[in-house]
Design a protein around this motif. Structure first.
Motif, PDB file in Angstrom:
ATOM      1  N   LEU A 103       0.828  -1.199   0.000  1.00  0.00           N
ATOM      2  CA  LEU A 103       0.000   0.000   0.000  1.00  0.00           C
ATOM      3  C   LEU A 103       0.865   1.252   0.000  1.00  0.00           C
ATOM      4  O   LEU A 103       2.017   1.229   0.458  1.00  0.00           O
ATOM      5  CB  LEU A 103      -0.922  -0.003   1.226  1.00  0.00           C
ATOM      6  CG  LEU A 103      -1.962  -1.120   1.268  1.00  0.00           C
ATOM      7  CD1 LEU A 103      -2.686  -1.122   2.613  1.00  0.00           C
ATOM      8  CD2 LEU A 103      -2.965  -0.970   0.121  1.00  0.00           C
ATOM      9  N   PRO A 104       0.333   2.387  -0.474  1.00  0.00           N
ATOM     10  CA  PRO A 104       1.122   3.630  -0.536  1.00  0.00           C
ATOM     11  C   PRO A 104       1.455   4.170   0.855  1.00  0.00           C
ATOM     12  O   PRO A 104       0.579   4.263   1.719  1.00  0.00           O
ATOM     13  CB  PRO A 104       0.195   4.599  -1.284  1.00  0.00           C
ATOM     14  CG  PRO A 104      -0.821   3.743  -1.962  1.00  0.00           C
ATOM     15  CD  PRO A 104      -1.002   2.551  -1.083  1.00  0.00           C
ATOM     16  N   ARG A 105       2.716   4.521   1.048  1.00  0.00           N
ATOM     17  CA  ARG A 105       3.171   5.129   2.295  1.00  0.00           C
ATOM     18  C   ARG A 105       3.988   6.377   1.999  1.00  0.00           C
ATOM     19  O   ARG A 105       4.663   6.469   0.973  1.00  0.00           O
ATOM     20  CB  ARG A 105       4.046   4.173   3.110  1.00  0.00           C
ATOM     21  CG  ARG A 105       3.291   3.109   3.849  1.00  0.00           C
ATOM     22  CD  ARG A 105       4.172   2.429   4.888  1.00  0.00           C
ATOM     23  NE  ARG A 105       3.495   1.328   5.527  1.00  0.00           N
ATOM     24  CZ  ARG A 105       3.964   0.666   6.584  1.00  0.00           C
ATOM     25  NH1 ARG A 105       5.129   1.001   7.116  1.00  0.00           N
ATOM     26  NH2 ARG A 105       3.285  -0.332   7.110  1.00  0.00           N
ATOM     27  N   THR A 106       3.947   7.327   2.932  1.00  0.00           N
ATOM     28  CA  THR A 106       4.818   8.499   2.841  1.00  0.00           C
ATOM     29  C   THR A 106       4.935   9.134   4.210  1.00  0.00           C
ATOM     30  O   THR A 106       4.183   8.800   5.138  1.00  0.00           O
ATOM     31  CB  THR A 106       4.263   9.522   1.833  1.00  0.00           C
ATOM     32  OG1 THR A 106       5.292  10.473   1.506  1.00  0.00           O
ATOM     33  CG2 THR A 106       3.068  10.284   2.403  1.00  0.00           C
ATOM     34  N   THR A 107       5.888  10.036   4.346  1.00  0.00           N
ATOM     35  CA  THR A 107       6.026  10.849   5.547  1.00  0.00           C
ATOM     36  C   THR A 107       5.516  12.250   5.245  1.00  0.00           C
ATOM     37  O   THR A 107       5.999  12.910   4.319  1.00  0.00           O
ATOM     38  CB  THR A 107       7.494  10.927   6.012  1.00  0.00           C
ATOM     39  OG1 THR A 107       7.935   9.611   6.364  1.00  0.00           O
ATOM     40  CG2 THR A 107       7.636  11.834   7.226  1.00  0.00           C
ATOM     41  N   VAL A 108       4.515  12.679   5.979  1.00  0.00           N
ATOM     42  CA  VAL A 108       3.932  14.009   5.839  1.00  0.00           C
ATOM     43  C   VAL A 108       4.562  14.908   6.888  1.00  0.00           C
ATOM     44  O   VAL A 108       4.605  14.560   8.075  1.00  0.00           O
ATOM     45  CB  VAL A 108       2.411  13.969   6.020  1.00  0.00           C
ATOM     46  CG1 VAL A 108       1.823  15.375   5.970  1.00  0.00           C
ATOM     47  CG2 VAL A 108       1.768  13.085   4.966  1.00  0.00           C
ATOM     48  N   SER A 109       5.054  16.058   6.466  1.00  0.00           N
ATOM     49  CA  SER A 109       5.694  16.954   7.426  1.00  0.00           C
ATOM     50  C   SER A 109       5.367  18.404   7.097  1.00  0.00           C
ATOM     51  O   SER A 109       5.001  18.738   5.966  1.00  0.00           O
ATOM     52  CB  SER A 109       7.217  16.755   7.421  1.00  0.00           C
ATOM     53  OG  SER A 109       7.760  17.070   6.151  1.00  0.00           O
ATOM     54  N   ALA A 110       5.496  19.261   8.092  1.00  0.00           N
ATOM     55  CA  ALA A 110       5.318  20.701   7.923  1.00  0.00           C
ATOM     56  C   ALA A 110       6.151  21.401   8.973  1.00  0.00           C
ATOM     57  O   ALA A 110       6.170  20.986  10.140  1.00  0.00           O
ATOM     58  CB  ALA A 110       3.850  21.099   8.057  1.00  0.00           C
TER      59      ALA A 110
END
Length: 298
Positions: free
Chosen positions: A114-121
């Motif tokens: 499944l699609p994974r990513t790291t979301v950051s701000a």
């Protein structure tokens, strides 16, 4: 805005997640049964604090997307932010703002396909998105990040769509993340004057000061754990009134103060002083466990 933490902050930091184990059996379930149509599962919250003294400090969370097409419907994820002002006298009511959009191309295939990513701000990005400046926030406030999942068929899912079945457990998909504002502390010698109103030490209670990830523990030792040959008597000064110095070196980026309760917290009292002798407050008896309102920004 008052530049202090609120003691009850620890009770508000509700979205702190540990890494979840992957399960092929659960992943293979039909997502429609979650009543959300698609989910962003929290894999790990990597950072849930922001330093208001450093614009580049970052909120960060690793997420995994699942939909009825095994991730094929993923179009993008919008990152919104709002401020939760914990000093009501400031009257801060800024609306939420879009920080950025993460396209599907930024996701990679995770260990279960499944699609994974790291979301950051960053703090700077969030502050700019809301049009805030230093007069509109203070250490102890919360920046609340919401992730909204956009699908290729036009559907969007966010916090308002997160039914109870997906906000915890395996799915761990709240879409909302509280992020605490900190600041770089003023260096110097702080002091903690500790009291035990029974006279036999704190017996497990302590004040923990964490500077840039390194924790130091301060407490009145327990009379009952001391060498009987040298401990004297209950009520002696060493078991009832002790002052310790906490040195915050120049260059420290973050420092947090926390009370940890042990046995008989009703006997525990303490007062913390800034380098210039100003008191941050008197705590106890029975201090509230959690973060303490000790904030003196550089």
């Amino acid at each position: 805005m008052k530049n202090i933490f609120k003691i009850f902050l620890s009770g508000l930091l509700v979205f702190s997640f540990n890494s979840c184990e992957d399960s092929d059996t659960v992943v293979d379930q039909v997502v429609e049964d979650t009543k959300a149509g698609a989910v962003l599962r929290t894999i790990e919250v990597l950072s849930n604090t922001l330093n208001s003294s450093i614009a580049s400090t970052t909120f960060s969370v690793e997420v995994e997307e699942q939909d009825s097409e095994g991730g094929a419907l993923l179009e993008s994820v919008d990152v919104y932010v709002s401020i939760r002002d914990l000093t009501p006298d400031n009257g801060n009511t800024e609306a939420e703002a879009l920080v950025k959009t993460i396209p599907a191309s930024a996701f990679t295939t995770g260990p279960v396909g499944l699609p994974r990513t790291t979301v950051s701000a960053t703090f700077g990005e969030a502050e700019a998105a809301m049009g805030l400046d230093a007069s509109k926030h203070a250490p102890g406030d919360l920046f609340v990040f919401e992730l909204r999942l956009n699908l290729t068929d036009g559907r969007t899912y966010g916090a308002k769509d997160a039914a109870g079945i997906i906000t915890g457990g395996y799915w761990s998909s709240p879409y909302l993340y509280n992020t605490l504002l900190l600041c770089s502390p003023k260096p110097g010698d702080y002091s903690i004057r500790m009291y035990d109103n029974y006279g036999d030490g704190w017996q497990g209670s302590n004040v923990t000061v964490t500077m840039d990830g390194v924790a130091s523990v301060f407490a009145i030792p327990s009379y009952w754990d001391a060498d009987p040959a040298t401990r004297g008597s209950v009520g002696d000064t060493q078991w009832i009134d002790v002052t310790e110095t906490v040195t915050i070196p120049a260059g420290t980026l973050e420092a947090t103060w926390e009370f940890i309760g042990g046995s008989y917290p009703s006997e525990v009292e303490f007062e913390i002083f800034a380098p210039d002798g100003t008191s941050f407050g008197y705590f106890g008896p029975t201090p509230a466990p959690g973060l303490l309102p000790i904030t003196l920004c550089l």
